[in-house]
Design a protein around this motif. Structure first.
Motif, PDB file in Angstrom:
ATOM      1  N   THR A  22      27.502  40.093  32.369  1.00  0.00           N
ATOM      2  CA  THR A  22      28.715  39.422  32.095  1.00  0.00           C
ATOM      3  C   THR A  22      29.966  40.719  32.545  1.00  0.00           C
ATOM      4  O   THR A  22      29.650  41.686  32.803  1.00  0.00           O
ATOM      5  N   PHE A  23      31.201  40.427  32.527  1.00  0.00           N
ATOM      6  CA  PHE A  23      32.015  41.416  32.839  1.00  0.00           C
ATOM      7  C   PHE A  23      33.267  41.024  31.998  1.00  0.00           C
ATOM      8  O   PHE A  23      33.882  39.604  31.761  1.00  0.00           O
ATOM      9  N   GLY A  24      34.350  41.884  31.799  1.00  0.00           N
ATOM     10  CA  GLY A  24      35.681  41.424  30.968  1.00  0.00           C
ATOM     11  C   GLY A  24      36.781  42.232  31.874  1.00  0.00           C
ATOM     12  O   GLY A  24      36.469  43.568  32.186  1.00  0.00           O
ATOM     13  N   ILE A  25      37.768  41.594  32.416  1.00  0.00           N
ATOM     14  CA  ILE A  25      38.684  42.599  33.146  1.00  0.00           C
ATOM     15  C   ILE A  25      40.063  41.843  32.500  1.00  0.00           C
ATOM     16  O   ILE A  25      40.151  40.675  32.501  1.00  0.00           O
ATOM     17  N   LEU A  26      40.872  42.932  32.274  1.00  0.00           N
ATOM     18  CA  LEU A  26      42.050  42.639  31.429  1.00  0.00           C
ATOM     19  C   LEU A  26      43.091  42.538  32.978  1.00  0.00           C
ATOM     20  O   LEU A  26      43.267  43.411  33.718  1.00  0.00           O
ATOM     21  N   THR A  27      43.716  41.438  32.936  1.00  0.00           N
ATOM     22  CA  THR A  27      44.708  40.921  33.907  1.00  0.00           C
ATOM     23  C   THR A  27      46.091  41.189  33.062  1.00  0.00           C
ATOM     24  O   THR A  27      46.542  40.226  32.377  1.00  0.00           O
ATOM     25  N   THR A  28      46.902  42.371  33.331  1.00  0.00           N
ATOM     26  CA  THR A  28      48.003  42.456  32.572  1.00  0.00           C
ATOM     27  C   THR A  28      49.280  42.889  33.632  1.00  0.00           C
ATOM     28  O   THR A  28      48.761  43.244  34.846  1.00  0.00           O
ATOM     29  N   GLU A  45      39.791  42.755  23.568  1.00  0.00           N
ATOM     30  CA  GLU A  45      39.058  41.918  24.585  1.00  0.00           C
ATOM     31  C   GLU A  45      37.715  42.590  24.937  1.00  0.00           C
ATOM     32  O   GLU A  45      36.830  41.703  25.158  1.00  0.00           O
ATOM     33  N   GLY A  46      37.515  43.808  25.105  1.00  0.00           N
ATOM     34  CA  GLY A  46      36.278  44.269  25.188  1.00  0.00           C
ATOM     35  C   GLY A  46      35.276  44.130  24.142  1.00  0.00           C
ATOM     36  O   GLY A  46      34.152  43.655  24.665  1.00  0.00           O
TER      37      GLY A  46
END
Length: 63
Positions: A22-28, A45-46
């Protein structure tokens, strides 16, 4: 777009790997939004992404 390339690469890894990836990217739009989503008012969120991965690994082991 970079997010589409990353998503495609992660999908390919999932097709080939024996464990979930999986991966998590914050789009801010700014640093304040990033800080909020990284553990302040909006939660971490992480941590949510890591918890989802652990649940996927557990499910994978059950199958």
């Amino acid at each position: 777009m970079i997010i589409q390339n990353v998503t495609n690469a992660i999908m390919q890894m999932n097709l080939q790997a024996k464990i979930p990836v999986t991966f998590g990217i914050l789009t801010t739009e700014n640093i304040e939004q990033a800080l909020q989503r990284a553990g302040l008012k909006a939660g971490n969120e992480g941590s949510s992404t890591a918890q989802s991965l652990l649940e996927m690994i557990s499910l994978n082991e059950q199958l």
